[in-house]
Write an enzyme that holds these catalytic residues in place. Structure first.
Site, PDB file in Angstrom:
ATOM      1  N   ASP A 193       0.868  -1.155   0.000  1.00 33.95           N
ATOM      2  CA  ASP A 193       0.000   0.000   0.000  1.00 33.95           C
ATOM      3  C   ASP A 193       0.924   1.229   0.000  1.00 33.95           C
ATOM      4  OD1 ASP A 193      -2.221   1.749   0.633  1.00 33.95           O
ATOM      5  OD2 ASP A 193      -1.518   1.686   2.719  1.00 33.95           O
TER       6      ASP A 193
ATOM      7  N   ASP B  61       0.024   5.063   1.246  1.00 33.93           N
ATOM      8  CA  ASP B  61      -0.064   5.982   2.383  1.00 33.93           C
ATOM      9  C   ASP B  61       0.086   5.233   3.697  1.00 33.93           C
ATOM     10  OD1 ASP B  61      -0.790   8.645   1.161  1.00 33.93           O
ATOM     11  OD2 ASP B  61      -2.348   7.367   0.290  1.00 33.93           O
TER      12      ASP B  61
HETATM   13 MG   LIG Z   1      -2.606   3.141   3.758  1.00 33.09          MG
END
Ligand SMILES: [Mg+2]
Length: 512
Positions: free
Chosen positions: A65, A67
């Site tokens: 992922d 962020d």
């Molecule tokens: Mg995230």
């Protein structure tokens, strides 16, 4: 009178003696030796913790992922999100000017709390769906235990399955799971505090929705993206270490991919900052605006390719090419096109539901959870104050357990003192983590609801991706064999809190 004082002292002394005897005869080492401090002080915030055995030698493909996983953000972001959302409430949602006096309090809430919308209650719930008494807040004020029990029909059990969905998004009770929810909970509590404090009539559901929408506006309108893009040095932490993790994996012949909900231009700027202009060379597949978690479950959304300027292309996607950028799509097409299936894929994310739950439950990928709070909580666990407090509590609990077994003791003569001492000790331990809500992992003796989800949905968990740098790329993680309740603890590490078997603890003592 002095007679009863003497009696009390005698009973205290006999309590202490009994405690020592009980610990010696039934519960293993005496309380003072229960937790050798030099062992526990080695618990390292830079270690990786395993819920499930996993050998990195078997992992050929690493997914990430973006962020809070590849890009770890500084906490200075939280007050800015809070302030911006508060001002949006005043200016666009016409909320009272009075809420402007509230500032972000970083130590008010913790992640994983539940919010009962109709009752305006923010609370911590354990793995068995019980609210931890002393952790229910309305606005900024604690709600007495009796009132909480009364509100739920005479019990502290919260019927979550009726009131909240699997992803914590049900109609009546929400769970705050992502890291952005810290400013959200703080703002919600301040707004409720203002309305209650001024005797203003309000509908709880409207207020909850407006606060949530205002926080969402900060993301959707791109404010947060702008702040980060304008000062990456300030907001992005450990970028060099992210680069080191990625390049080391590639150097060992691993395949990498990225699946993020963020837009390409934002991810591109951050990755250029952390890795450099050629960052796309490290990844076999890059997918932006993926719309997780429905990316993992909804077969209907096709991949689309973006050109160099970020515009959508209309050609049908028959393969996923290195160096290209794809938008949306779904995991079923991803698996078909890449053939990256099952346990040779390890995916890292910070959101237990949006990133990890479906992968673990439906697709059999291995998963790694990024939990930044671990760093602070482990430092607290390493303090002498925590160790003493916990040792004492365990000793008292052992005594209570031993006493319960002694059936011949007439209950009328049993002192309630150890029970009171234990509950006082537990409150002190709780406050070491957070005065209102305690640790994100424990409600007193039980795991929290958050903790149970963490154990269920992740093979590994760690404070930051950079922890990977402390392990070889063929390392095998063995979780500690913690005894079940009907099993005997056979080894020393099961008798104490059990940090002795954490890999490399000795070698890692110098890290950070
Ligand atoms: Mg995230």
């Amino acid at each position: 009178d002095s007679g009863s004082k003497t009696k009390r002292r005698t009973s205290l002394e006999s309590l202490a003696t009994k405690l020592k005897e009980t610990m010696a005869s039934q519960e293993g080492p005496a309380p003072g030796n229960l937790l050798p401090p030099e062992v526990c002080s080695l618990l390292n915030p830079a270690a990786i913790y395993a819920n499930n055995e996993i050998s990195l030698r078997d992992v050929e493909v690493y997914g990430f992922d973006y962020d809070y996983t590849l890009a770890q953000y500084a906490d200075v972001l939280h007050p800015e999100i809070f302030n911006a959302a508060r001002d949006i409430l005043i200016e666009h949602y016409k909320y009272p000017e009075g809420i402007r006096k509230y500032n972000y309090n970083p130590s008010f809430a913790i992640r994983g709390l539940h919010y009962d919308i109709q009752k305006s209650l923010l609370m911590k719930i354990d793995a068995f769906h019980y609210v931890q008494l002393g952790t229910a807040y309305r606005g900024l004020q604690p709600v007495p235990d009796e009132e909480v029990i009364d509100l739920y029909g005479g019990t502290q059990h919260i019927p979550l399955y009726q009131m909240s969905g699997f992803y914590g998004k049900g109609p009546s009770i929400k769970q705050f799971m992502d890291i952005f929810s810290l400013p959200e909970m703080a703002l919600l509590s301040c707004v409720v505090d203002h309305f209650l404090g001024h005797g203003l009539e309000f509908d709880q559901a409207h207020l909850y929705k407006d606060v949530t929408d205002a926080i969402r506006d900060v993301h959707v309108k791109g404010l947060m993206y702008q702040w980060i893009e304008q000062d990456m040095e300030k907001y992005i932490l450990r970028g060099d270490e992210t680069f080191a993790v990625l390049s080391r994996l590639v150097a060992h012949g691993k395949h990498l991919f990225l699946i993020t909900n963020s837009p390409f231009s934002f991810v591109d700027k951050g990755m250029r900052h952390m890795v450099g202009p050629d960052w796309r060379q490290l990844f076999d597949v890059v997918i932006v605006q993926a719309d997780k978690p429905s990316f993992f479950t909804d077969r209907r959304k096709p991949f689309r390719k973006l050109d160099e300027k970020g515009s959508l292309q209309w050609d049908r996607i028959t393969r996923l090419e290195k160096g290209k950028i794809y938008r949306q799509g779904n995991l079923f097409d991803f698996l078909r096109l890449t053939e990256w299936r099952g346990p040779r894929v390890l995916y890292f994310g910070d959101h237990l539901y949006s990133d990890l739950a479906d992968l673990m439950l439906r697709h059999g990928w291995r998963t790694g959870a990024i939990i930044p709070e671990l760093e602070r909580e482990i430092r607290i666990i390493n303090t002498e104050q925590y160790m003493h407090s916990l040792t004492w509590q365990q000793a008292l609990t052992g005594l209570l357990g031993g006493r319960a077994r002694a059936m011949h003791t007439p209950s009328a003569h049993v002192s309630r003192r150890p029970i009171r001492m234990r509950s006082r000790g537990r409150c002190i331990t709780k406050a070491l983590f957070n005065a209102q809500f305690g640790s994100i992992f424990r409600t007193f003796h039980n795991p929290t609801y958050f903790s149970r989800r963490l154990v269920r949905f992740s093979d590994l968990y760690m404070a930051s991706l950079s922890c990977l740098l402390n392990y070889r790329v063929d390392f095998t993680f063995y979780p500690r064999r913690t005894p079940l309740q009907h099993e005997a603890p056979l080894w020393m590490d099961q008798l104490c809190t059990g940090c002795m078997k954490t890999p490399f603890l000795g070698d890692m003592a110098h890290i950070r």
